[in-house]
Design an enzyme around this catalytic site. Structure first.
Site, short mmCIF file in Angstrom:
data_model
loop_
_atom_site.label_atom_id
_atom_site.label_comp_id
_atom_site.label_asym_id
_atom_site.label_seq_id
_atom_site.Cartn_x
_atom_site.Cartn_y
_atom_site.Cartn_z
N HIS A 1 -31.47 -43.51 102.59
CA HIS A 1 -32.87 -43.52 102.18
C HIS A 1 -33.35 -44.93 101.84
O HIS A 1 -34.36 -45.10 101.17
CB HIS A 1 -33.07 -42.63 100.95
N HIS B 1 -33.83 -35.17 103.83
CA HIS B 1 -32.56 -34.94 104.51
C HIS B 1 -32.78 -34.04 105.70
O HIS B 1 -31.85 -33.41 106.22
CB HIS B 1 -31.53 -34.30 103.59
#
Lengths: 219, 331
Positions: free
Chosen positions: B56, B218
């Site tokens: 991320h 995700h």
């Protein structure tokens, strides 16, 4: 013929269980990841394999002296190597079992059933999941029940463990129609139905590994 | 799979190596996978720690530095870090005033930070945690793991970080972080799936002409899958989903439009223009805006919009000096 070993789990039996678990996880890693990619984030096999390999290495490098130490070492290693929810939940299972058995060198069916119950209660408390939420609990709770029934009925250990493995497998399969209510699969809502839960699948492998490794050792 | 990596197994270690090579002002603990400020801890300052699965970036290591985090724990790709990593980070940056954990609401992150807090407290360190759960795409939070933590995390790290830098105590920093967390909302959209290095193929199938509205970082499914449409219509969907979830009227708003990793900045600015126009039409005042890659999902194409209902205090802390790899002004 029933041997004496068929009434107790020794330190070496526990280590054999966890070595077998590692073999089973490695063998099924790809499938676990595949199941996880359907309803989760496609890393369950990879993460579990990293953890069980570390457990195996640690236990075979330095053999702990008692059952509690085996379970604690396994729990700590899983927590620190698996990551994600699985690491903390599998870790908690073993750490709670370790607390219950303490420094015992051997576990009979009753003590093991009791320890496993404490371990699963720890997982429930940490993960706040209940049976039917489509999680590892769906394989672990039936295991607890099967072990308790076997212990109360004086069933030999090998048979008790086989009954536990069958219960875990049935619990695992029963997750297929369920809608997930905990963990990442829960975001799918109804779309999580018709899939086998990866956590319940690895949990069933854990119980099967114990039944198999013990059956081989007393043969 | 075409990726700029040496091997899937070493991608995280290699990236940490690169962080250390590029940012000499940071300290990288390779064994524990913790990135912290290189400078000596400022005694009496509340320490801020966050962490989560990797993939991320720049979240979270890109936000370590003056005015934001004291340390970040990097987990495997899309996998929460572990309690021992968090404990190591805690012991490294604790300066005697307590530690705030900034936790995104995912089962793994929550459980591991909980275990870490228990361990730290057993070692005599005072720990408080703030949970970020801002993803409005999760409508049913009773029968799920709850709303996911996404973009508001960046704003919590910035604003609470500035407050800690001013010397506020743990309770005050925690209260402020909670207020930011409660007043932020986000929603994302995916044009393509991400591909995990260890898996080698896209995590989910998304047809060429469809997009996932409300995707998680995700690749968690969103609210619905719809045909690809112009940026202005996607902006409309994101803005109205967020505005219908929280009252943003009559307050200064901080807006963040983050790419998900695989979308060029020109497209992010294009859609941000539409977002800004829509907000103006609805009488919402954007006081500060941030456009770029701040919370990503590997190589996923798409973006997420975060709006924070701010106040004068939050704006002042937002403007306070910050010096991190990914956010830097006024310092």
């Amino acid at each position: 013929m029933l041997t004496l070993e068929d009434s107790r789990l020794t330190v070496d039996d526990l280590i054999a269980w966890l070595v077998r678990f590692d073999e089973q996880i490695v063998e099924h890693a790809e499938r676990l990841t595949e199941l996880d990619s359907a309803i989760g984030d496609a890393d369950h096999g990879t993460n579990m394999a990293r953890g069980t390999a570390a457990v195996r290495l640690r236990l075979t490098e330095a053999r702990p002296d008692d059952a509690g130490a085996v379970l604690k070492s396994c729990g700590m290693t899983l927590v620190s190597t698996v990551g994600g929810a699985s690491g903390s939940l599998y870790g908690t299972l073993f750490l709670e079992m370790a607390k219950r058995v303490g420094a015992a060198s051997e576990l009979d069916t009753t003590v093991f059933a009791d320890a496993f119950r404490a371990g699963v209660a720890g997982v429930v408390a940490r993960g706040r999941a209940e049976p039917g939420d489509k999680t590892m609990i769906d394989a672990l709770q039936p295991t607890v029940d099967a072990l308790s029934t076997a212990a109360a009925g004086g069933v030999p250990l090998t048979k008790s463990l086989q009954a536990a493995a069958a219960a875990a497998a049935a619990g695992r399969d029963a997750t297929i129609p369920l809608v997930a209510r905990r963990g990442r699969a829960s975001y799918l809502g109804d779309r999580s139905a018709d899939h086998l839960d990866p956590g319940a699948t690895s949990a069933a492998l854990l119980v099967q590994s114990l039944a198999d490794s013990h059956a081989e050792r007393v043969r | 799979m075409k990726k700029l990596i040496n091997s899937p197994a070493t991608v995280l270690a290699d990236a940490l190596n690169g962080v250390a090579a590029a940012h000499h002002e940071l300290a990288v603990d390779f064994a524990n996978r913790v990135v912290s400020r290189g400078a000596a801890v400022k005694q009496g300052k509340v320490a801020l720690i966050s962490g989560g699965g990797s993939g991320h970036e720049p979240l979270h290591s890109g936000f370590v530095g003056l005015g934001m985090l004291d340390a970040a724990c990097a987990g495997e790709v899309f996998t929460s870090p572990t309690p021992d990593q968090m404990l190591a980070a805690t012991m490294t940056v604790n300066a005697g005033a307590g530690v705030l954990y900034i936790v995104k609401n995912y089962t793994g992150d929550v459980l591991n930070f909980e275990m870490a807090a228990e361990l730290a407290e057993a070692d005599g360190v005072q720990v408080k945690s703030v949970l970020v759960a801002d993803d409005v795409a999760v409508e049913d939070s009773t029968w799920t793991a709850g709303r996911r933590g996404v973009g508001t995390t960046v704003l919590v790290e910035k604003i609470a970080g500035a407050a800690a830098e001013e010397g506020r105590d743990l309770d005050a920093v925690h209260a402020l972080a909670t207020r930011v967390s409660e007043n932020g909302r986000s929603m994302g959209v995916a044009l393509t799936s991400a591909t995990l290095p260890a898996v080698g193929k896209p995590s989910f199938d998304l047809p060429e002409d469809e997009i996932e509205m409300g995707v998680g970082i995700h690749g968690e499914p969103g609210r619905k899958r719809v045909p690809l449409r112009p940026a202005s219509e996607i902006a409309e969907e994101l803005v109205s989903s967020i505005l219908s979830d929280h009252d943003f009227s009559g307050a200064p708003v901080i807006a963040m439009l983050s790419g998900l990793g695989g979308t060029p900045l020109i497209e992010l600015y294009a859609i941000y223009g539409d977002v800004a126009a829509l907000l103006e039409q609805r009488g919402i005042t954007v006081a500060r805006a941030l456009v770029g890659d701040y919370i990503t999902s590997l190589d996923m194409a798409g973006c997420s919009l975060t709006l924070l209902r701010a106040d004068e205090e939050m704006l002042r802390l937002w403007d306070a000096p910050v010096s991190t790899a990914a956010l830097r002004w006024g310092a």
